[in-house]
Design a protein around this motif. Structure first.
Motif, PDB file in Angstrom:
ATOM      1  N   ILE A  83      -1.582  14.292   2.646  1.00 48.50           N
ATOM      2  CA  ILE A  83      -1.929  12.900   2.375  1.00 48.50           C
ATOM      3  C   ILE A  83      -3.444  12.816   2.444  1.00 48.50           C
ATOM      4  O   ILE A  83      -4.059  13.234   3.432  1.00 48.50           O
ATOM      5  CB  ILE A  83      -1.280  11.955   3.401  1.00 48.50           C
ATOM      6  N   VAL A  84      -4.037  12.249   1.395  1.00 47.63           N
ATOM      7  CA  VAL A  84      -5.498  12.241   1.312  1.00 47.63           C
ATOM      8  C   VAL A  84      -6.111  10.846   1.286  1.00 47.63           C
ATOM      9  O   VAL A  84      -7.321  10.707   1.441  1.00 47.63           O
ATOM     10  CB  VAL A  84      -5.997  13.053   0.095  1.00 47.63           C
ATOM     11  N   GLY A  85      -5.287   9.820   1.081  1.00 50.77           N
ATOM     12  CA  GLY A  85      -5.853   8.479   1.029  1.00 50.77           C
ATOM     13  C   GLY A  85      -4.810   7.406   0.855  1.00 50.77           C
ATOM     14  O   GLY A  85      -3.603   7.677   0.855  1.00 50.77           O
ATOM     15  N   ILE A  86      -5.324   6.183   0.704  1.00 53.73           N
ATOM     16  CA  ILE A  86      -4.472   5.005   0.548  1.00 53.73           C
ATOM     17  C   ILE A  86      -4.822   4.316  -0.766  1.00 53.73           C
ATOM     18  O   ILE A  86      -5.995   4.217  -1.135  1.00 53.73           O
ATOM     19  CB  ILE A  86      -4.672   4.027   1.719  1.00 53.73           C
ATOM     20  N   MET A  87      -3.785   3.864  -1.445  1.00 54.87           N
ATOM     21  CA  MET A  87      -3.973   3.068  -2.654  1.00 54.87           C
ATOM     22  C   MET A  87      -3.117   1.819  -2.532  1.00 54.87           C
ATOM     23  O   MET A  87      -2.256   1.730  -1.663  1.00 54.87           O
ATOM     24  CB  MET A  87      -3.617   3.865  -3.897  1.00 54.87           C
ATOM     25  N   LYS A  88      -3.400   0.838  -3.393  1.00 57.81           N
ATOM     26  CA  LYS A  88      -2.608  -0.394  -3.361  1.00 57.81           C
ATOM     27  C   LYS A  88      -1.964  -0.623  -4.713  1.00 57.81           C
ATOM     28  O   LYS A  88      -2.474  -0.201  -5.755  1.00 57.81           O
ATOM     29  CB  LYS A  88      -3.448  -1.594  -2.948  1.00 57.81           C
TER      30      LYS A  88
ATOM     31  N   GLU B 158       0.823  -1.206   0.000  1.00 52.65           N
ATOM     32  CA  GLU B 158       0.000   0.000   0.000  1.00 52.65           C
ATOM     33  C   GLU B 158       0.859   1.259   0.000  1.00 52.65           C
ATOM     34  O   GLU B 158       2.005   1.237   0.446  1.00 52.65           O
ATOM     35  CB  GLU B 158      -0.951  -0.004   1.197  1.00 52.65           C
ATOM     36  N   ALA B 159       0.253   2.321  -0.513  1.00 51.77           N
ATOM     37  CA  ALA B 159       0.932   3.611  -0.603  1.00 51.77           C
ATOM     38  C   ALA B 159      -0.034   4.718  -0.228  1.00 51.77           C
ATOM     39  O   ALA B 159      -1.229   4.640  -0.518  1.00 51.77           O
ATOM     40  CB  ALA B 159       1.453   3.838  -2.024  1.00 51.77           C
ATOM     41  N   PHE B 160       0.503   5.749   0.390  1.00 52.91           N
ATOM     42  CA  PHE B 160      -0.277   6.955   0.612  1.00 52.91           C
ATOM     43  C   PHE B 160      -0.363   7.721  -0.696  1.00 52.91           C
ATOM     44  O   PHE B 160       0.598   7.773  -1.461  1.00 52.91           O
ATOM     45  CB  PHE B 160       0.381   7.856   1.664  1.00 52.91           C
ATOM     46  N   PHE B 161      -1.498   8.333  -0.945  1.00 54.52           N
ATOM     47  CA  PHE B 161      -1.681   9.238  -2.081  1.00 54.52           C
ATOM     48  C   PHE B 161      -1.526  10.647  -1.514  1.00 54.52           C
ATOM     49  O   PHE B 161      -2.287  11.077  -0.667  1.00 54.52           O
ATOM     50  CB  PHE B 161      -3.070   9.053  -2.690  1.00 54.52           C
ATOM     51  N   TYR B 162      -0.505  11.352  -2.008  1.00 54.58           N
ATOM     52  CA  TYR B 162      -0.164  12.679  -1.506  1.00 54.58           C
ATOM     53  C   TYR B 162      -0.434  13.711  -2.587  1.00 54.58           C
ATOM     54  O   TYR B 162       0.069  13.593  -3.700  1.00 54.58           O
ATOM     55  CB  TYR B 162       1.322  12.713  -1.113  1.00 54.58           C
ATOM     56  N   HIS B 163      -1.264  14.694  -2.267  1.00 58.00           N
ATOM     57  CA  HIS B 163      -1.504  15.812  -3.184  1.00 58.00           C
ATOM     58  C   HIS B 163      -0.363  16.806  -3.033  1.00 58.00           C
ATOM     59  O   HIS B 163      -0.225  17.448  -1.997  1.00 58.00           O
ATOM     60  CB  HIS B 163      -2.834  16.498  -2.866  1.00 58.00           C
ATOM     61  N   SER B 164       0.452  16.931  -4.071  1.00 57.28           N
ATOM     62  CA  SER B 164       1.572  17.865  -4.030  1.00 57.28           C
ATOM     63  C   SER B 164       1.177  19.194  -4.652  1.00 57.28           C
ATOM     64  O   SER B 164       0.181  19.282  -5.363  1.00 57.28           O
ATOM     65  CB  SER B 164       2.787  17.274  -4.753  1.00 57.28           C
ATOM     66  N   ASN B 165       1.957  20.195  -4.377  1.00 58.06           N
ATOM     67  CA  ASN B 165       1.775  21.571  -4.877  1.00 58.06           C
ATOM     68  C   ASN B 165       0.488  22.211  -4.382  1.00 58.06           C
ATOM     69  O   ASN B 165       0.526  23.256  -3.774  1.00 58.06           O
ATOM     70  CB  ASN B 165       1.856  21.634  -6.402  1.00 58.06           C
TER      71      ASN B 165
END
Length: 144
Positions: A62-67, A50-57
């Motif tokens: 961090i807004v969620g988790i993805m696999k 799993e990975a964190f989904f990070y909104h950059s700029n």
């Protein structure tokens, strides 16, 4: 099992975009990464991690988790080197769940236990490692 953090600019591709694709049964090729360290991190990923989904700029949170649903493979947007080989690789991902509340970069930097997080130490790296302890703490901070 390893944990990761992957960045995307939300005005280009957001977590909501990933949720929409996943809802249609699609996966997202995490393409366009042009940094060797980030590429090597993707090459190290295993299906099911799993990975964190990070909104950059915009947002910087961090807004969620993805696999990870497919191991590293040639990036469809990548160019070939002089030998005709694909230089850049990517993985495929699907959304898992959004955070109950985003965890901002400011909160992360203010949390002493996250002082060694690669997001903080290697801030320009678009695909980075996250330790199990960091993962648990960030999930807790995000309301999971």
């Amino acid at each position: 099992m390893a944990y990761w953090l992957m960045k995307s600019e939300p005005d280009v591709f957001s977590f909501d975009d990933l949720i929409a694709k996943t809802g249609r049964g699609e996966v997202e090729e995490w393409h366009g990464v042009r940094n060797y360290a980030a590429r090597n991190n993707m090459k190290a990923m295993e299906v099911g991690e799993e990975a964190f989904f990070y909104h950059s700029n915009i947002g910087k949170e961090i807004v969620g988790i993805m696999k990870i649903v497919a191991k590293a493979h040639p990036d469809s947007t990548g160019e070939l080197n002089a030998k005709g080989e694909v230089v850049w690789e990517c993985v495929d991902v699907q959304s898992v769940k959004p955070f109950a509340r985003p965890v901002t970069l400011a909160e992360i930097k203010a949390t002493e236990a996250l002082g060694n997080l690669e997001l903080v130490k290697l801030s320009r790296l678009s695909v980075s490692k996250v330790s199990e302890e960091e993962w648990k703490l960030l999930c807790q901070m995000g309301g999971l």
